[in-house]
Design an enzyme around this catalytic site. Structure first.
Site, short mmCIF file in Angstrom:
data_model
loop_
_atom_site.label_atom_id
_atom_site.label_comp_id
_atom_site.label_asym_id
_atom_site.label_seq_id
_atom_site.Cartn_x
_atom_site.Cartn_y
_atom_site.Cartn_z
CG ASP A 1 4.88 -4.09 11.80
OD1 ASP A 1 5.52 -5.09 12.20
OD2 ASP A 1 4.40 -4.00 10.66
CD GLU B 1 10.77 -0.98 7.88
OE1 GLU B 1 10.39 -1.26 6.73
OE2 GLU B 1 10.01 -0.76 8.83
CG HIS C 1 7.41 -3.56 7.60
ND1 HIS C 1 7.87 -2.42 6.99
CD2 HIS C 1 6.11 -3.67 7.20
CE1 HIS C 1 6.92 -1.87 6.25
NE2 HIS C 1 5.82 -2.62 6.38
CB ALA D 1 1.47 -5.12 10.65
CD1 TRP D 2 4.03 -6.74 6.09
CD2 TRP D 2 3.39 -7.63 4.14
NE1 TRP D 2 5.13 -7.34 5.54
CE2 TRP D 2 4.78 -7.90 4.34
CE3 TRP D 2 2.79 -8.10 2.98
CZ2 TRP D 2 5.55 -8.62 3.43
CZ3 TRP D 2 3.55 -8.82 2.07
CH2 TRP D 2 4.92 -9.07 2.30
CB THR E 1 -0.93 0.02 1.23
OG1 THR E 1 -1.67 -1.19 1.26
CG2 THR E 1 -1.87 1.19 1.18
NE ARG F 1 5.97 2.32 4.10
CZ ARG F 1 5.21 1.21 4.03
NH1 ARG F 1 4.80 0.63 5.14
NH2 ARG F 1 4.91 0.68 2.86
N1 LIG Z 1 3.01 -2.34 8.69
C1 LIG Z 1 2.47 -2.89 7.64
O1 LIG Z 1 2.64 -4.08 7.41
C2 LIG Z 1 1.59 -2.07 6.73
C3 LIG Z 1 0.65 -2.73 5.91
C4 LIG Z 1 -0.14 -1.97 5.06
C5 LIG Z 1 -0.01 -0.58 5.05
N2 LIG Z 1 0.92 0.00 5.84
C6 LIG Z 1 1.03 1.48 5.87
O2 LIG Z 1 -0.23 1.98 6.30
C7 LIG Z 1 -0.57 3.11 5.50
C8 LIG Z 1 -2.09 3.24 5.45
O3 LIG Z 1 -2.66 2.14 4.77
P1 LIG Z 1 -4.20 2.14 4.37
O4 LIG Z 1 -4.44 0.87 3.66
O5 LIG Z 1 -5.05 2.48 5.54
O6 LIG Z 1 -4.20 3.35 3.33
P2 LIG Z 1 -5.43 4.27 2.95
O7 LIG Z 1 -4.99 5.03 1.74
O8 LIG Z 1 -6.69 3.49 2.89
O9 LIG Z 1 -5.57 5.27 4.18
C9 LIG Z 1 -4.68 6.29 4.47
C10 LIG Z 1 -5.48 7.42 5.07
O10 LIG Z 1 -4.58 8.40 5.57
C11 LIG Z 1 -5.11 9.68 5.21
N3 LIG Z 1 -4.00 10.62 5.22
C12 LIG Z 1 -3.13 10.91 4.24
N4 LIG Z 1 -2.21 11.77 4.69
C13 LIG Z 1 -2.53 12.04 5.98
C14 LIG Z 1 -1.97 12.84 6.99
N5 LIG Z 1 -0.89 13.59 6.74
N6 LIG Z 1 -2.55 12.83 8.20
C15 LIG Z 1 -3.64 12.09 8.45
N7 LIG Z 1 -4.21 11.31 7.54
C16 LIG Z 1 -3.66 11.28 6.33
C17 LIG Z 1 -5.76 9.48 3.86
O11 LIG Z 1 -6.72 10.48 3.60
C18 LIG Z 1 -6.40 8.12 4.06
O12 LIG Z 1 -7.68 8.25 4.65
C19 LIG Z 1 0.08 2.84 4.15
O13 LIG Z 1 0.36 4.03 3.45
C20 LIG Z 1 1.34 2.11 4.52
O14 LIG Z 1 2.40 3.02 4.67
C21 LIG Z 1 1.72 -0.71 6.66
O1 LIG Z 2 2.61 -0.81 2.72
C1 LIG Z 2 2.39 -2.01 2.88
O2 LIG Z 2 1.53 -2.63 2.24
C2 LIG Z 2 3.16 -2.75 3.94
O3 LIG Z 2 4.08 -1.93 4.56
C3 LIG Z 2 3.84 -3.98 3.48
O4 LIG Z 2 4.79 -3.72 2.54
#
Ligand SMILES: NC(=O)c1ccc[n+]([C@@H]2O[C@H](COP(=O)([O-])OP(=O)(O)OC[C@H]3O[C@@H](n4cnc5c(N)ncnc54)[C@H](O)[C@@H]3O)[C@@H](O)[C@H]2O)c1
Ligand SMILES: O=C(O)[C@H](O)CO
Length: 323
Positions: free
Chosen positions: A264, A269, A290, A292-293, A80, A240
């Site tokens: 996470d 990384e 890292h 969680a996904w 994502t 992140r």
């Molecule tokens: N740790 C992991 O394994 C893992 C897995 C998936 C995603 N992620 C991270 O999680 C993030 C979010 O994923 P998601 O699927 O919910 O994405 P998403 O696009 O559905 O949601 C992100 C939300 O954040 C909002 N946003 C953007 N900038 C912002 C800011 N400065 N302040 C507050 N809100 C803001 C957007 O409007 C949106 O509603 C990804 O960008 C990725 O970096 C991490």
């Molecule tokens: O952004 C994501 O989907 C997670 O961090 C896994 O890479």
């Protein structure tokens, strides 16, 4: 308009844990795929030399790399978060970039909840005491070395209310937590149902980050903002690492100005051995690498959506486009 492309590369296939996945949908989406287990910066140019389609999980594709490879047409980020790709440079070059959304909300949300529960119950500390002999020496039946708190009735602050923020809020509500959703930090307007970021910082008992890392929110949680949080609060980051000033967090935890953190993700990384948050003297800090996904279910969804992204682009109807 149908697009005819032949050559694709997967730059960091091992980072998807391919052994237990069905990759056939992705591999059938183009006539030729070259699959690299991993790609170092030194190998990158050679690995993408003939590629029209590039799949990258975390390999960085910066402006310079993109400029040197004008044959690139489609970048599929196998995640994502797209902060490893220079989206502006890709746009300027006419390269389409797609990401994978909504592939693992249950996986990530259960992980965020796991971190909260471990901080609240001090399970890692008590588990260590059970096996290192401390419990056996206790004068009574249990140990009460570390404070245990209930999450029910506490305030869960969510920053980033997209797919993952909503899923975490739902699990928090199931535990009886009160959810406070933050408006965008720095924003002048506060949409209905949201609260100013500063109020969420100050009132949250658990603050959970779920926004993307962008240029504007790099080190969003800095020393000044950590100081606004309750000393009894927990900080959760499954988004992140770059969202947090990590030196400031290490100090806040050491000085008891924050009760705990569950992370996470780190800004680098894999992290170097001397990363400030890997120091052994930081109390009530839980770090996972890292993961969680990474449930099998989520990773298979991710591969299937990647294949959809490639097929849709070839059919002239790109989906999940970013930037
Ligand atoms: N740790 C992991 O394994 C893992 C897995 C998936 C995603 N992620 C991270 O999680 C993030 C979010 O994923 P998601 O699927 O919910 O994405 P998403 O696009 O559905 O949601 C992100 C939300 O954040 C909002 N946003 C953007 N900038 C912002 C800011 N400065 N302040 C507050 N809100 C803001 C957007 O409007 C949106 O509603 C990804 O960008 C990725 O970096 C991490
Ligand atoms: O952004 C994501 O989907 C997670 O961090 C896994 O890479």
């Amino acid at each position: 308009m149908v697009v005819a492309l032949r050559q694709g590369v997967i730059l960091d296939a091992d980072s998807l844990g391919p052994a237990d996945l069905d990759l056939s949908g992705l591999l059938n989406s183009l006539p030729h795929w070259h699959c690299f287990d991993s790609t170092t910066p030194a190998q990158l140019s050679a690995h993408i030399a003939d590629a029209e389609v590039v799949v990258t999980n975390k390999v960085v594709l910066n402006a310079d790399t993109l400029r040197r490879h004008p044959q690139l047409k489609l970048i599929c980020v196998a995640a994502t978060g797209t902060n490893n790709v220079d989206l502006a440079a890709a746009r300027a070059q006419g390269i389409t970039v797609c990401n994978v959304v909504n592939y693992g909300p249950r996986s990530v949300a259960q992980h965020a909840l796991m971190l909260m529960l471990n901080l609240a119950t001090r399970a890692p500390d008590y588990s260590r005491s059970a096996t290192n002999g401390r419990w056996s020496q206790s004068p009574f039946f249990c140990l009460l070395d570390h404070p245990i708190v209930e999450l029910a009735g506490k305030t869960l602050g969510i920053v980033g209310y997209g797919v993952l923020g909503q899923q975490v809020a739902q699990l928090g509500s199931a535990l009886g937590m009160n959810t406070m959703i933050s408006a965008r930090p720095g924003s002048d307007t506060v949409p209905a149902g949201r609260h100013p970021f500063d109020d969420v910082l100050a009132q949250a008992d658990v603050l959970s980050l779920h926004c993307p890392l962008t240029e504007t929110n790099h080190q969003l949680i800095n020393a000044r903002r950590l100081a606004r949080m309750k000393p009894s609060a927990f900080l959760i980051n499954c988004a992140r690492g770059g969202l947090i000033d990590e030196l400031a967090l290490a100090e806040a935890l050491r000085q008891g100005r924050l009760a705990g953190a569950g992370l996470d993700v780190l800004s680098q990384e894999p992290p170097p051995a001397d990363h400030p948050l890997l120091a052994s003297d930081i109390p009530n800090l839980i770090i996972t690498p890292h993961t969680a996904w990474a449930s099998r279910e989520a990773r298979q969804n991710l591969i299937d959506i990647l294949a959809d992204n490639v097929r849709a682009y070839l059919a002239g109807q790109a989906i999940n486009q970013v930037g």
